[in-house]
Design a protein around this motif. Structure first.
Motif, PDB file in Angstrom:
ATOM      1  N   ALA A  65     -30.281  43.036  54.955  1.00  0.00           N
ATOM      2  CA  ALA A  65     -30.731  41.940  55.804  1.00  0.00           C
ATOM      3  C   ALA A  65     -29.964  41.872  57.111  1.00  0.00           C
ATOM      4  O   ALA A  65     -30.511  41.451  58.139  1.00  0.00           O
ATOM      5  N   ALA A  66     -28.706  42.289  57.106  1.00  0.00           N
ATOM      6  CA  ALA A  66     -27.867  42.121  58.292  1.00  0.00           C
ATOM      7  C   ALA A  66     -27.792  43.356  59.170  1.00  0.00           C
ATOM      8  O   ALA A  66     -27.645  43.231  60.388  1.00  0.00           O
ATOM      9  N   ALA A  67     -27.892  44.537  58.582  1.00  0.00           N
ATOM     10  CA  ALA A  67     -27.604  45.731  59.372  1.00  0.00           C
ATOM     11  C   ALA A  67     -28.660  46.815  59.288  1.00  0.00           C
ATOM     12  O   ALA A  67     -28.633  47.738  60.098  1.00  0.00           O
ATOM     13  N   LEU A  68     -29.587  46.756  58.331  1.00  0.00           N
ATOM     14  CA  LEU A  68     -30.563  47.821  58.170  1.00  0.00           C
ATOM     15  C   LEU A  68     -31.936  47.379  58.669  1.00  0.00           C
ATOM     16  O   LEU A  68     -32.129  46.241  59.082  1.00  0.00           O
ATOM     17  N   THR A  69     -32.870  48.287  58.627  1.00  0.00           N
ATOM     18  CA  THR A  69     -34.221  47.993  59.080  1.00  0.00           C
ATOM     19  C   THR A  69     -34.982  47.208  58.014  1.00  0.00           C
ATOM     20  O   THR A  69     -34.539  47.094  56.864  1.00  0.00           O
ATOM     21  N   SER A  70     -36.132  46.680  58.401  1.00  0.00           N
ATOM     22  CA  SER A  70     -36.939  45.892  57.469  1.00  0.00           C
ATOM     23  C   SER A  70     -37.455  46.734  56.308  1.00  0.00           C
ATOM     24  O   SER A  70     -37.693  46.220  55.211  1.00  0.00           O
TER      25      SER A  70
ATOM     26  N   VAL B 180     -18.326  49.361  46.579  1.00  0.00           N
ATOM     27  CA  VAL B 180     -19.612  48.955  47.151  1.00  0.00           C
ATOM     28  C   VAL B 180     -19.464  47.703  48.000  1.00  0.00           C
ATOM     29  O   VAL B 180     -20.016  47.606  49.112  1.00  0.00           O
ATOM     30  N   MET B 181     -18.699  46.718  47.519  1.00  0.00           N
ATOM     31  CA  MET B 181     -18.521  45.483  48.280  1.00  0.00           C
ATOM     32  C   MET B 181     -17.746  45.719  49.567  1.00  0.00           C
ATOM     33  O   MET B 181     -18.057  45.128  50.616  1.00  0.00           O
ATOM     34  N   ILE B 182     -16.741  46.574  49.529  1.00  0.00           N
ATOM     35  CA  ILE B 182     -15.986  46.869  50.745  1.00  0.00           C
ATOM     36  C   ILE B 182     -16.873  47.546  51.783  1.00  0.00           C
ATOM     37  O   ILE B 182     -16.846  47.204  52.970  1.00  0.00           O
ATOM     38  N   VAL B 183     -17.700  48.515  51.341  1.00  0.00           N
ATOM     39  CA  VAL B 183     -18.574  49.228  52.271  1.00  0.00           C
ATOM     40  C   VAL B 183     -19.643  48.301  52.838  1.00  0.00           C
ATOM     41  O   VAL B 183     -19.875  48.247  54.051  1.00  0.00           O
ATOM     42  N   THR B 184     -20.317  47.527  51.968  1.00  0.00           N
ATOM     43  CA  THR B 184     -21.417  46.681  52.427  1.00  0.00           C
ATOM     44  C   THR B 184     -20.931  45.565  53.338  1.00  0.00           C
ATOM     45  O   THR B 184     -21.459  45.385  54.449  1.00  0.00           O
ATOM     46  N   TYR B 185     -19.933  44.819  52.897  1.00  0.00           N
ATOM     47  CA  TYR B 185     -19.464  43.709  53.731  1.00  0.00           C
ATOM     48  C   TYR B 185     -18.713  44.207  54.958  1.00  0.00           C
ATOM     49  O   TYR B 185     -18.746  43.555  56.010  1.00  0.00           O
ATOM     50  N   GLY B 186     -18.060  45.363  54.844  1.00  0.00           N
ATOM     51  CA  GLY B 186     -17.448  45.944  56.036  1.00  0.00           C
ATOM     52  C   GLY B 186     -18.482  46.340  57.070  1.00  0.00           C
ATOM     53  O   GLY B 186     -18.291  46.132  58.285  1.00  0.00           O
TER      54      GLY B 186
ATOM     55  N   MET C 167     -19.771  43.158  58.760  1.00  0.00           N
ATOM     56  CA  MET C 167     -18.828  42.659  59.753  1.00  0.00           C
ATOM     57  C   MET C 167     -18.833  43.529  61.002  1.00  0.00           C
ATOM     58  O   MET C 167     -18.761  43.016  62.132  1.00  0.00           O
ATOM     59  N   TRP C 168     -18.929  44.837  60.833  1.00  0.00           N
ATOM     60  CA  TRP C 168     -18.987  45.723  62.002  1.00  0.00           C
ATOM     61  C   TRP C 168     -20.237  45.462  62.812  1.00  0.00           C
ATOM     62  O   TRP C 168     -20.192  45.438  64.052  1.00  0.00           O
ATOM     63  N   ARG C 169     -21.362  45.258  62.133  1.00  0.00           N
ATOM     64  CA  ARG C 169     -22.616  44.993  62.831  1.00  0.00           C
ATOM     65  C   ARG C 169     -22.555  43.681  63.610  1.00  0.00           C
ATOM     66  O   ARG C 169     -23.003  43.595  64.761  1.00  0.00           O
ATOM     67  N   LEU C 170     -21.999  42.640  62.992  1.00  0.00           N
ATOM     68  CA  LEU C 170     -21.884  41.359  63.675  1.00  0.00           C
ATOM     69  C   LEU C 170     -20.924  41.447  64.858  1.00  0.00           C
ATOM     70  O   LEU C 170     -21.174  40.870  65.921  1.00  0.00           O
ATOM     71  N   GLU C 171     -19.822  42.162  64.679  1.00  0.00           N
ATOM     72  CA  GLU C 171     -18.865  42.320  65.780  1.00  0.00           C
ATOM     73  C   GLU C 171     -19.503  43.069  66.944  1.00  0.00           C
ATOM     74  O   GLU C 171     -19.311  42.703  68.113  1.00  0.00           O
ATOM     75  N   TRP C 172     -20.271  44.095  66.643  1.00  0.00           N
ATOM     76  CA  TRP C 172     -20.945  44.852  67.700  1.00  0.00           C
ATOM     77  C   TRP C 172     -21.951  43.980  68.438  1.00  0.00           C
ATOM     78  O   TRP C 172     -22.064  44.036  69.664  1.00  0.00           O
ATOM     79  N   SER C 173     -22.694  43.148  67.677  1.00  0.00           N
ATOM     80  CA  SER C 173     -23.673  42.261  68.311  1.00  0.00           C
ATOM     81  C   SER C 173     -22.999  41.215  69.184  1.00  0.00           C
ATOM     82  O   SER C 173     -23.482  40.897  70.280  1.00  0.00           O
TER      83      SER C 173
ATOM     84  N   ALA D 203     -21.949  32.969  63.260  1.00  0.00           N
ATOM     85  CA  ALA D 203     -22.369  33.671  62.040  1.00  0.00           C
ATOM     86  C   ALA D 203     -21.309  34.666  61.583  1.00  0.00           C
ATOM     87  O   ALA D 203     -21.085  34.856  60.387  1.00  0.00           O
ATOM     88  N   ARG D 204     -20.645  35.304  62.556  1.00  0.00           N
ATOM     89  CA  ARG D 204     -19.582  36.234  62.200  1.00  0.00           C
ATOM     90  C   ARG D 204     -18.428  35.514  61.516  1.00  0.00           C
ATOM     91  O   ARG D 204     -17.860  36.006  60.530  1.00  0.00           O
ATOM     92  N   GLY D 205     -18.056  34.338  62.019  1.00  0.00           N
ATOM     93  CA  GLY D 205     -16.980  33.584  61.378  1.00  0.00           C
ATOM     94  C   GLY D 205     -17.318  33.189  59.958  1.00  0.00           C
ATOM     95  O   GLY D 205     -16.476  33.291  59.054  1.00  0.00           O
ATOM     96  N   LYS D 206     -18.560  32.744  59.735  1.00  0.00           N
ATOM     97  CA  LYS D 206     -18.979  32.398  58.379  1.00  0.00           C
ATOM     98  C   LYS D 206     -18.997  33.621  57.477  1.00  0.00           C
ATOM     99  O   LYS D 206     -18.563  33.566  56.318  1.00  0.00           O
ATOM    100  N   ALA D 207     -19.500  34.737  57.998  1.00  0.00           N
ATOM    101  CA  ALA D 207     -19.535  35.968  57.211  1.00  0.00           C
ATOM    102  C   ALA D 207     -18.129  36.439  56.843  1.00  0.00           C
ATOM    103  O   ALA D 207     -17.900  36.948  55.752  1.00  0.00           O
ATOM    104  N   MET D 208     -17.184  36.253  57.752  1.00  0.00           N
ATOM    105  CA  MET D 208     -15.806  36.659  57.463  1.00  0.00           C
ATOM    106  C   MET D 208     -15.221  35.821  56.338  1.00  0.00           C
ATOM    107  O   MET D 208     -14.521  36.341  55.456  1.00  0.00           O
ATOM    108  N   ARG D 209     -15.507  34.527  56.334  1.00  0.00           N
ATOM    109  CA  ARG D 209     -14.983  33.669  55.266  1.00  0.00           C
ATOM    110  C   ARG D 209     -15.606  34.039  53.915  1.00  0.00           C
ATOM    111  O   ARG D 209     -14.902  34.111  52.902  1.00  0.00           O
ATOM    112  N   ILE D 210     -16.915  34.264  53.907  1.00  0.00           N
ATOM    113  CA  ILE D 210     -17.579  34.641  52.652  1.00  0.00           C
ATOM    114  C   ILE D 210     -17.088  35.991  52.165  1.00  0.00           C
ATOM    115  O   ILE D 210     -16.835  36.188  50.969  1.00  0.00           O
TER     116      ILE D 210
END
Length: 418
Positions: free
Chosen positions: A146-151, A222-228, A231-237, A253-260
């Protein structure tokens, strides 16, 4: 056993023998080479039971809340919420059955669950924990898509149902060795009848390491790769939009994602790493009677407790942090009385109020450096004229003979494309 062995030395000799060695001799001729305690003290039973009841009741209640909300609100029936419902159901079943198997095994010196419990206990725990881990990884992937890949990479409803069924099948298949490689055994001593659950010491030690990889290292990776990646996608945006003078919404949204993300990873590390330590510790232990008493026994309870604690806090991480879930909490019959949505939104409302106060106190000054030059191209003028419907143009101008001190009011042009 030689006949001239001193009777007082028998417990010492037996303490260095493995189960395979004991199967080759007649143990009914020797006293039980261990301290007999039968049932643990009342204080220890009360303390451990209270701790387990606490997380059991809280976890069962919170996971039930997630399932009730999803069942009674069809507008929440999305592929992402299907995966969250599967995770909540897994955690609910795990907290209903598994902790009590663990407590019964811990409180009694003999294995009182007999043959069915010996084979079914490990199989049930392994199946539910593995299925819960797969559910966590599916939720992580869905958030990544939902955050970094295509539909096209998003999980659809039909795919979500198929993935859930497949996760159950795979978990059951991977847990089948607990049924095949464990069995109940009764051993008679001179002064005691011992009931134990015996494991295949050739196959299961290797299988334990395989289970650790599935329960700990793969989901953590898996969690480190996906959430990392999220975060990279949000930082780039944020950086791209900040260069254009925007990006405030993405920054929040990046701040909320970092907390989660921090909550997800910290909970996974704290709740799963001790189980890994326990397995590696057990693989290095000598096959002696009483080897599992003391520090290892305490570590076994803590590691198992933390695994079940993870099932209790999953609904807080994956459900209560969801805005749509919080909106549905205060409108769902049977759940609205708890006002979960209002409690969860208190911090958010306070932050928004502070942000609005700060914005109101700031004097905003707009400076126009240069006036925009009109587009003098003839083609552009023609296109602009053609895209205006003259019948929808309304100019509200006061009459000349009407005395008024109010400024002239001009209504906006209503533009409709032909």
């Amino acid at each position: 056993m030689p006949e001239d062995v001193d009777f007082d030395e028998i417990p010492k000799l037996l303490s260095n023998w493995s189960n395979d060695d004991l199967n080759d001799i007649d143990t009914s001729q020797y006293p039980f080479p261990n301290r007999l305690w039968h049932v643990k003290s009342f204080q220890e039973i009360t303390l451990k039971s209270s701790a387990m009841v606490l997380i059991g009741v809280i976890g069962i209640f919170l996971n039930s809340v997630i399932l009730i909300i999803l069942l009674r609100n069809k507008w929440l029936w999305t592929p992402s919420n299907y995966l969250i419902a599967n995770l909540a159901f897994m955690d609910l079943i795990t907290l209903i059955f598994c902790p009590w198997f663990m407590l019964v095994r811990d409180f009694f010196q003999n294995y009182v669950l007999k043959n069915f419990g010996c084979r079914f206990e490990g199989f049930l725990q392994a199946t539910l924990l593995l299925a819960s881990v797969v559910a966590v990884m599916l939720v992580s992937y869905d958030r990544l898509a939902a955050a970094a890949l295509t539909s096209e990479a998003r999980v659809t409803k039909s795919a979500a149902v198929k993935l859930i069924i497949l996760s159950w099948i795979v978990s059951i298949a991977l847990s089948s060795p607990w049924i095949i490689k464990r069995y109940h055994m009764e051993r008679r001593w001179l002064d005691y009848i011992e009931n134990i659950c015996v494991e295949d010491m050739v196959f299961l030690p290797i299988y334990w390491h395989f289970v650790v990889i599935l329960l700990v290292w793969i989901p953590l990776g898996v969690m480190i790769v996906t959430y990392g990646t999220i975060m990279w996608r949000l930082e780039w945006s944020v950086r791209e939009l900040s260069s254009r003078g925007g990006g405030q919404t993405i920054s929040r949204a990046r701040g909320k994602a970092m907390r989660i993300t921090a909550c997800v990873l910290v909970a996974a590390v704290i709740c799963r790493i001790p189980f890994t330590i326990l397995v590696y510790w057990r693989s290095t232990m000598s096959l002696e009677i009483n080897a599992v008493e003391g520090a290892y026994e305490i570590m076994w309870f803590i590691a198992s407790y933390l695994m079940y604690l993870n099932c209790a806090i999953n609904p807080l991480i994956y459900g209560f942090t969801n805005v749509r879930f919080r909106r549905a909490m205060d409108r769902t019959p049977g759940i609205a009385c708890f006002r979960f949505g209002s409690w969860c939104c208190i911090c958010t409302m306070v932050k928004k109020k502070k942000r609005s106060i700060q914005n109101n106190n700031i004097e905003k000054i707009f400076v126009i450096d240069n006036s925009p030059r009109p587009n003098r191209k003839l083609s552009r003028v023609v296109k602009n004229i053609l895209h205006i419907n003259k019948h929808t143009m309304e100019l509200s101008v006061p009459k000349v003979d009407e005395a008024t001190t109010r400024p002239t009011k001009v209504t906006p042009l209503k533009v409709e494309h032909i």
